[in-house]
Write a protein that holds these residues in place. Structure first.
Motif, short mmCIF file in Angstrom:
data_model
loop_
_atom_site.label_atom_id
_atom_site.label_comp_id
_atom_site.label_asym_id
_atom_site.label_seq_id
_atom_site.Cartn_x
_atom_site.Cartn_y
_atom_site.Cartn_z
N LEU A 4 -1.67 3.50 -1.99
CA LEU A 4 -3.05 3.09 -1.73
C LEU A 4 -3.43 3.45 -0.30
O LEU A 4 -2.71 3.12 0.65
N ALA A 5 -4.56 4.09 -0.12
CA ALA A 5 -5.02 4.46 1.21
C ALA A 5 -5.29 3.19 2.03
O ALA A 5 -5.75 2.18 1.49
N ASP A 7 -7.31 -5.64 -3.02
CA ASP A 7 -7.61 -6.34 -4.27
C ASP A 7 -6.35 -6.96 -4.85
O ASP A 7 -6.22 -7.12 -6.06
N PHE A 8 -5.41 -7.33 -4.00
CA PHE A 8 -4.16 -7.96 -4.43
C PHE A 8 -3.86 -9.12 -3.49
O PHE A 8 -4.30 -9.13 -2.34
N SER A 9 -3.16 -10.11 -4.00
CA SER A 9 -2.85 -11.31 -3.22
C SER A 9 -1.54 -11.13 -2.46
O SER A 9 -0.62 -10.45 -2.93
N VAL A 10 -1.46 -11.76 -1.30
CA VAL A 10 -0.23 -11.81 -0.52
C VAL A 10 0.03 -13.29 -0.24
O VAL A 10 -0.59 -13.87 0.64
N ARG A 68 0.83 -1.21 0.00
CA ARG A 68 0.00 0.00 0.00
C ARG A 68 0.87 1.26 0.00
O ARG A 68 0.60 2.21 -0.73
N ALA A 69 1.91 1.25 0.82
CA ALA A 69 2.79 2.43 0.88
C ALA A 69 3.46 2.68 -0.46
O ALA A 69 3.53 3.82 -0.93
N ALA A 70 3.94 1.61 -1.09
CA ALA A 70 4.67 1.77 -2.35
C ALA A 70 3.74 2.17 -3.49
O ALA A 70 4.15 2.90 -4.41
#
Length: 219
Positions: A174-175, A181-184, A169-171
């Motif tokens: 993204l708030a 909406d992304f996988s980890v 999010r930081a990179a």
């Protein structure tokens, strides 16, 4: 004139699979070890990164993270450095419960969590409970501090899904309250650079080393 300090190259990794990951049981600060599949993932990760020179290997102090990091440090003249600030978010009384059980036992708090209320805090019980805002601040501060400690070098950090989410999010700018909406993925390889505390994302979610055929080749 002093030379400028180059960015720190950061390889950020989520730990391998645990039995609780597989059954969707919330771990948080509970100290759960890797399962057999997670140990195989960690071995494959270590092999995939064997040719990468790291100045340091750092992990959360929870064993699922440092067990994974140990596979990276093996064969190098490095000791895994452990940092509690890289732990997963503290979920208080939610920890140890299946997602379905959390929803049944704490419907209002579960709804706030799923709605991404970043200032909502779970019931603490006997364990730490953090809002997402508190967790985000802690996780990013830890990543930036390690990058500064090895400024201009290359480091590997093994942490948890929530920590990786914060970095992404930081990179990407993204708030914290926007949907994820992304996988980890467990034992995925994710690369960043960190320059004066600012994260830049270079690659995300590399898992070719975890292909079934690759895992089957491991002893």
């Amino acid at each position: 004139m002093p030379l400028p300090i180059l960015p720190t190259q950061l390889t950020l990794i989520r730990h391998g699979e645990t039995a609780w990951n597989a059954e969707r049981r919330l771990q948080g600060h509970l100290d759960i070890a890797l399962n057999a599949h997670g140990l195989a993932q960690a071995q494959a990760l270590g092999r995939a990164l064997a040719a990468t020179a790291f100045d340091a290997v750092i992990a959360s102090d929870l064993q699922r993270a440092w067990q994974t990091a140990a596979a990276i440090a093996a064969g190098r003249q490095l000791t895994v450095q452990q940092d509690p600030a890289l732990r997963e978010r503290g979920y208080g009384s939610f920890e140890g419960l299946l997602y379905a059980d959390i929803e049944a036992a704490y419907p209002a708090e579960f709804a706030a969590w799923q709605a991404r209320d970043i200032d909502a805090v779970m019931p603490a019980g006997s364990r730490v409970a953090e809002s997402f805002r508190q967790f985000y601040t802690r996780a990013l501060a830890a990543i930036v501090a390690w990058a500064a400690r090895y400024a201009g070098g290359r480091i590997a950090i093994v942490a948890h899904g929530g920590v990786l989410e914060c970095a992404y999010r930081a990179a990407r700018g993204l708030a914290p309250d926007t949907p994820r909406d992304f996988s980890v993925l467990n034992c995925s390889i994710n690369t960043f650079s960190v320059d004066a505390g600012v994260l830049t994302l270079h690659s995300w979610g590399q898992v070719a080393h975890l292909a079934p055929a690759t895992l089957d080749e491991l002893p």
